[in-house]
Design a protein around this motif. Structure first.
Motif, short mmCIF file in Angstrom:
data_model
loop_
_atom_site.label_atom_id
_atom_site.label_comp_id
_atom_site.label_asym_id
_atom_site.label_seq_id
_atom_site.Cartn_x
_atom_site.Cartn_y
_atom_site.Cartn_z
N HIS A 1 103.68 5.38 61.38
CA HIS A 1 102.55 4.97 62.21
C HIS A 1 101.78 3.94 61.39
CE1 HIS A 1 99.09 4.92 64.80
NE2 HIS A 1 99.54 5.92 65.55
N ALA A 2 101.68 2.71 61.87
CA ALA A 2 101.06 1.62 61.10
C ALA A 2 99.63 1.96 60.68
CB ALA A 2 101.07 0.34 61.92
N CYS A 3 98.95 2.75 61.47
CA CYS A 3 97.57 3.11 61.17
C CYS A 3 97.46 3.86 59.85
CB CYS A 3 96.96 3.91 62.31
SG CYS A 3 95.19 4.14 62.17
N LYS A 4 98.51 4.62 59.48
CA LYS A 4 98.49 5.33 58.20
C LYS A 4 98.37 4.33 57.04
CE LYS A 4 101.65 9.06 59.47
NZ LYS A 4 102.94 9.64 59.11
N ASP A 5 99.09 3.23 57.14
CA ASP A 5 99.02 2.20 56.09
C ASP A 5 97.65 1.53 56.07
OD1 ASP A 5 101.67 2.70 55.40
OD2 ASP A 5 102.43 1.18 56.80
N TYR A 6 97.09 1.28 57.25
CA TYR A 6 95.75 0.68 57.31
C TYR A 6 94.72 1.59 56.67
CZ TYR A 6 97.93 -2.28 60.92
OH TYR A 6 98.74 -3.12 61.61
N ILE A 7 94.84 2.88 56.93
CA ILE A 7 93.89 3.85 56.37
C ILE A 7 94.01 3.87 54.84
CG2 ILE A 7 93.31 6.31 56.21
CD1 ILE A 7 94.28 6.48 59.19
N ALA A 8 95.24 3.90 54.34
CA ALA A 8 95.45 3.92 52.88
C ALA A 8 94.86 2.67 52.24
CB ALA A 8 96.94 4.04 52.57
N SER A 9 95.09 1.51 52.83
CA SER A 9 94.53 0.26 52.29
C SER A 9 93.01 0.25 52.38
CB SER A 9 95.11 -0.94 53.04
OG SER A 9 96.50 -1.02 52.86
N TYR A 10 92.49 0.74 53.49
CA TYR A 10 91.04 0.83 53.70
C TYR A 10 90.40 1.69 52.62
CZ TYR A 10 86.72 2.07 56.28
OH TYR A 10 85.41 2.28 56.66
N GLN A 11 91.00 2.85 52.36
CA GLN A 11 90.44 3.75 51.35
C GLN A 11 90.60 3.18 49.94
OE1 GLN A 11 92.48 7.36 52.76
NE2 GLN A 11 90.46 8.18 53.28
N ASP A 12 91.72 2.56 49.66
CA ASP A 12 91.93 1.94 48.34
C ASP A 12 90.90 0.85 48.07
OD1 ASP A 12 94.10 3.58 47.88
OD2 ASP A 12 95.61 2.03 48.32
N LEU A 13 90.67 0.02 49.07
CA LEU A 13 89.70 -1.08 48.92
C LEU A 13 88.29 -0.53 48.71
CD1 LEU A 13 89.59 -4.18 48.96
CD2 LEU A 13 89.12 -4.04 51.41
N HIS A 14 87.93 0.49 49.45
CA HIS A 14 86.61 1.10 49.27
C HIS A 14 86.48 1.74 47.90
CE1 HIS A 14 86.04 0.35 53.51
NE2 HIS A 14 84.79 0.77 53.40
N TYR A 15 87.53 2.40 47.44
CA TYR A 15 87.52 3.02 46.12
C TYR A 15 87.34 1.94 45.04
CZ TYR A 15 89.01 5.55 41.98
OH TYR A 15 89.07 6.09 40.72
N HIS A 16 88.07 0.85 45.19
CA HIS A 16 88.01 -0.25 44.22
C HIS A 16 86.58 -0.78 44.05
CE1 HIS A 16 89.37 -3.79 41.99
NE2 HIS A 16 88.62 -4.52 42.80
N TYR A 17 85.83 -0.84 45.15
CA TYR A 17 84.46 -1.37 45.10
C TYR A 17 83.40 -0.27 45.01
CZ TYR A 17 86.30 -5.98 45.88
OH TYR A 17 86.98 -7.17 45.74
N GLY A 18 83.83 0.98 44.82
CA GLY A 18 82.88 2.08 44.66
C GLY A 18 82.12 2.43 45.92
N LEU A 19 82.74 2.21 47.08
CA LEU A 19 82.12 2.53 48.37
C LEU A 19 82.66 3.86 48.89
CD1 LEU A 19 82.45 -1.01 49.97
CD2 LEU A 19 80.41 -0.03 48.92
N LYS A 20 81.78 4.66 49.46
CA LYS A 20 82.18 5.97 49.99
C LYS A 20 82.87 5.82 51.34
CE LYS A 20 79.77 9.61 49.32
NZ LYS A 20 78.76 10.68 49.33
N THR A 21 83.85 6.66 51.54
CA THR A 21 84.49 6.80 52.86
C THR A 21 84.64 8.28 53.16
OG1 THR A 21 86.75 6.83 52.01
CG2 THR A 21 85.85 4.67 52.62
#
Length: 171
Positions: A106-126
């Motif tokens: 499901h492509a959305c799984k990849d979007y979620i993983a990238s979304y969370q990685d990017l937020h983690y990289h910048y210290g943003l909460k999700t």
């Protein structure tokens, strides 16, 4: 109106038959919407109005929901991927097999993983979770029409219908 145009597509004879059934069952236009699904005239309950569905008020489940054991393929539903830390609906989907849809690719799984990685990289909460709306129509075309209306209403960035607005996520 849009509904009137759909109803005009039904032949006069079938329309009369449907009208007799409607009147006999005491169904009024104030309580339901109608959808012409090929041969049948399908009654859409008023609760299926996209303006009455608020995904942010639904019970959240962890994103690992699809890994939990299930003894059936599941039911028809609409599902939402929500970042509750941001109050943002990331994705709107529909399925007739709630226990199977997210297993596998499901492509959305990849979007979620990238979304969370990017937020983690910048210290943003999700706080990314899923929510299910179980009163979805069983008829596929009706359910997909409702899904599209909700995608356009909430402008969910992971749905391709909104990529022109937001761009393809992590593409």
């Amino acid at each position: 109106t849009k509904r009137a145009v759909k109803l005009q597509r039904i032949s006069s004879k079938r329309w009369k038959l449907c009208l007799m059934i409607i009147c006999r069952n005491g169904i009024t236009p104030l309580n339901h919407r109608w959808h012409n699904s090929g041969f049948y005239l399908i009654r859409i309950p008023k609760h299926c109005d996209p303006d009455q569905i608020d995904p942010l008020l639904l019970r959240l489940v962890p994103m690992s929901f699809y890994r939990m054991p299930a003894n059936s393929p599941g039911d028809a539903c609409l599902y939402f991927i929500i970042d509750s830390a941001a109050g943002l609906i990331l994705y709107v989907g529909e399925t007739c097999r709630s226990n199977k849809r997210w297993q596998g690719i499901h492509a959305c799984k990849d979007y979620i993983a990238s979304y969370q990685d990017l937020h983690y990289h910048y210290g943003l909460k999700t706080a990314v979770n899923a929510a299910f709306w179980w009163d979805a129509p069983v008829d596929r075309r009706t359910r997909q029409e409702l899904e599209l209306n909700l995608i356009l209403k909430w402008r969910s960035p992971f749905n391709k219908e909104n990529w022109e607005r937001w761009g393809q996520p992590f593409g």
